[in-house]
Design a protein around this motif. Structure first.
Motif, short mmCIF file in Angstrom:
data_model
loop_
_atom_site.label_atom_id
_atom_site.label_comp_id
_atom_site.label_asym_id
_atom_site.label_seq_id
_atom_site.Cartn_x
_atom_site.Cartn_y
_atom_site.Cartn_z
N ASN A 1 0.86 -1.19 0.00
CA ASN A 1 0.00 0.00 0.00
C ASN A 1 0.89 1.23 0.00
OD1 ASN A 1 -2.36 -1.59 0.38
ND2 ASN A 1 -1.84 -1.74 2.56
N VAL A 2 0.67 2.11 -0.98
CA VAL A 2 1.45 3.34 -1.01
C VAL A 2 0.54 4.50 -0.59
CG1 VAL A 2 2.81 4.92 -2.45
CG2 VAL A 2 2.92 2.44 -2.85
N VAL A 3 0.96 5.20 0.44
CA VAL A 3 0.20 6.35 0.94
C VAL A 3 1.06 7.60 0.77
CG1 VAL A 3 -0.99 7.35 2.93
CG2 VAL A 3 -0.88 4.85 2.68
N VAL A 4 0.49 8.64 0.16
CA VAL A 4 1.23 9.90 0.02
C VAL A 4 0.81 10.84 1.15
CG1 VAL A 4 1.55 11.96 -1.40
CG2 VAL A 4 1.63 9.69 -2.45
N LEU A 5 1.80 11.37 1.86
CA LEU A 5 1.52 12.17 3.06
C LEU A 5 1.12 13.61 2.72
CD1 LEU A 5 1.58 11.96 6.16
CD2 LEU A 5 3.89 12.88 6.07
N ILE A 6 1.96 14.33 2.01
CA ILE A 6 1.67 15.73 1.68
C ILE A 6 0.66 15.74 0.54
CG2 ILE A 6 2.64 17.94 0.90
CD1 ILE A 6 5.39 16.95 2.00
N PRO A 7 -0.55 16.27 0.76
CA PRO A 7 -1.55 16.22 -0.31
C PRO A 7 -1.05 16.87 -1.59
CG PRO A 7 -2.51 16.99 1.77
CD PRO A 7 -1.03 16.97 1.97
N TRP B 1 4.85 22.43 3.92
CA TRP B 1 3.76 21.67 4.53
C TRP B 1 4.17 21.10 5.89
CZ3 TRP B 1 2.70 16.62 6.01
CH2 TRP B 1 1.34 16.31 6.17
N GLU B 2 3.25 21.24 6.86
CA GLU B 2 3.53 20.70 8.20
C GLU B 2 2.50 19.63 8.58
OE1 GLU B 2 4.16 23.73 11.17
OE2 GLU B 2 5.46 24.84 9.80
N PRO B 3 2.93 18.58 9.27
CA PRO B 3 2.03 17.46 9.57
C PRO B 3 1.13 17.74 10.78
CG PRO B 3 4.21 17.03 10.47
CD PRO B 3 4.30 18.35 9.77
N SER B 4 -0.04 17.07 10.79
CA SER B 4 -0.93 17.11 11.96
C SER B 4 -0.55 15.92 12.85
CB SER B 4 -2.38 16.96 11.51
OG SER B 4 -2.58 15.66 10.98
N ALA B 5 -1.19 15.84 14.01
CA ALA B 5 -0.93 14.71 14.92
C ALA B 5 -1.26 13.38 14.23
CB ALA B 5 -1.76 14.87 16.19
N LEU C 1 8.50 19.20 7.49
CA LEU C 1 8.38 17.82 7.99
C LEU C 1 9.67 17.33 8.63
CD1 LEU C 1 6.72 15.42 5.37
CD2 LEU C 1 6.35 15.39 7.82
N GLN C 2 10.71 18.12 8.48
CA GLN C 2 12.05 17.66 8.81
C GLN C 2 12.19 17.13 10.23
OE1 GLN C 2 13.62 17.92 5.70
NE2 GLN C 2 14.50 16.19 6.76
N LYS C 3 11.66 17.90 11.19
CA LYS C 3 11.77 17.49 12.60
C LYS C 3 11.06 16.16 12.83
CE LYS C 3 12.21 21.83 15.09
NZ LYS C 3 11.36 22.89 15.65
N THR C 4 9.84 16.06 12.28
CA THR C 4 9.06 14.83 12.44
C THR C 4 9.80 13.64 11.84
OG1 THR C 4 7.08 16.17 12.22
CG2 THR C 4 6.79 13.81 12.00
N LEU C 5 10.37 13.83 10.67
CA LEU C 5 11.08 12.73 10.00
C LEU C 5 12.30 12.29 10.80
CD1 LEU C 5 10.80 13.87 6.26
CD2 LEU C 5 9.62 11.93 7.32
N SER C 6 13.00 13.24 11.40
CA SER C 6 14.15 12.88 12.24
C SER C 6 13.70 12.04 13.43
CB SER C 6 14.87 14.12 12.76
OG SER C 6 15.16 14.98 11.71
N LEU C 7 12.55 12.42 14.02
CA LEU C 7 12.03 11.69 15.18
C LEU C 7 11.63 10.27 14.81
CD1 LEU C 7 9.93 14.43 17.03
CD2 LEU C 7 11.98 13.27 17.88
N THR C 8 10.99 10.11 13.64
CA THR C 8 10.56 8.76 13.25
C THR C 8 11.77 7.85 13.04
OG1 THR C 8 10.40 9.42 10.93
CG2 THR C 8 8.35 9.42 12.18
N VAL C 9 12.84 8.41 12.49
CA VAL C 9 14.06 7.63 12.31
C VAL C 9 14.60 7.21 13.68
CG1 VAL C 9 16.47 7.72 11.53
CG2 VAL C 9 14.67 8.62 10.07
N GLN C 10 14.61 8.16 14.62
CA GLN C 10 15.08 7.86 15.98
C GLN C 10 14.26 6.75 16.62
OE1 GLN C 10 15.33 11.37 18.50
NE2 GLN C 10 16.57 12.41 16.96
#
Ligand SMILES: [Zn+2]
Length: 303
Positions: free
Chosen positions: A52-58, A66-70, A93-102
């Motif tokens: 399943n491929v989901v695109v995050l940024i509409p 673009w900034e993500p919601s909860a 999205l940069q901060k969020t992406l760094s956190l997901t990697v962590q």
């Protein structure tokens, strides 16, 4: 008439029944969350029905800001694999992406697998925005089909290691299609006199395209690798001079380009202003249509 209504009602029930059962079937598949729509189109072509491929940024939203919601963050955390562009494209999205990697979410960064283009000497506008420095890494890798081939090659390997997915056959097919697309654009560019191959864009977004197909980057309205930088009066004055000196045929505006500024430059230089889709997928969701539209719009308007 009653019969028609009744039939429609039955159809509706059948469709509803199908829809309620389909998520169960999909649950066994891995979910790949792709940050950006144009990259998402390539990933979809590669994995087909295997994930399943989901695109995050509409599609249509500016990936630079673009900034993500909860809810979006939750989706990223639950992904089996995140595919991101990298090189700061996903600014908000940069901060969020760094956190997901962590947190241990597996991540594929497209720009880690390509020959990165750096901003060259004399490119853009003198005294431009802070990141428009010679040597800055350009994130707009999707404007060159052969760079996308490098992304595909890297992703094939990671899909195997991280998700146990073998997409070698699809990758070969996609590679051939990307080669054909490249040849198609070469043929199209050949119809344009060399002296007309000069680009002025909303921001510095067509570097990979220009490098591949021999266009000169004359300048950008927002003199930056992102659409979100400041524009100064001095930058705009310098750009106007460059447009006139280079006898540029068109000014291409994109997602995030301030329309009033673009129009003013167009009026003052007597050069037409043309909308160009550099960050938005077309209605059919295809990368190939996206690139054909991009190349055709550029070439038709520079003739
Ligand atoms: Zn951009």
């Amino acid at each position: 008439m009653k019969k028609v209504v009744f039939t429609l009602f039955i159809c509706a029930i059948l469709i509803a029944a199908c829809q309620t059962t389909s998520p169960v079937a999909q649950d066994s598949k891995k979910t790949i969350v792709v940050t950006y729509s144009v990259l998402g189109a390539v990933v979809t072509d590669l994995v087909g029905a295997d994930a399943n491929v989901v695109v995050l940024i509409p599609n249509g939203q500016d990936p630079h800001e673009w900034e993500p919601s909860a809810k979006d963050i939750e989706m990223l955390n639950k992904a089996d694999l995140i595919v991101q562009n990298g090189l700061g494209l996903e600014g908000g999205l940069q901060k969020t992406l760094s956190l997901t990697v962590q947190q241990g979410v597996k991540t594929f960064i497209a720009s880690d697998h390509i020959t990165v283009r750096k901003v060259g000497q004399g490119e853009g506008v003198p005294n431009g925005g802070a990141d428009q420095l010679v040597g800055a890494a350009d994130p707009h890798l999707w404007t060159d089909p052969l760079t996308i081939k490098q992304v595909v090659a890297g992703l094939v390997e990671q899909l195997k290691t991280d998700l146990g997915l073998d997409v070698t056959t699809q990758a070969q097919y996609l590679d051939n299609q990307l080669d054909s697309l490249n040849n198609e654009i070469i043929t199209l560019v050949a119809t344009l006199p060399e002296s007309n191959r000069k680009l002025v864009t909303g921001h510095d977004s067509l570097g990979y395209f220009a490098a591949r197909y021999g266009f000169k980057l004359v300048g950008a309205i927002v003199p930056s690798l992102t659409s979100q930088a400041e524009v100064s009066a001095a930058d705009l004055a310098a750009l106007k001079t460059l447009i006139q000196e280079n006898q540029v045929k068109a000014i291409f505006t994109e997602l995030g380009t301030p329309p009033a500024i673009a129009q003013a430059i167009g009026t003052e230089t007597g050069v037409k202003v043309v909308q160009l889709s550099t960050h938005i997928l077309p209605a059919d969701g295809s990368y190939f249509t996206f690139m054909r539209n991009l190349a055709q719009t550029i070439i038709e308007n520079l003739k």
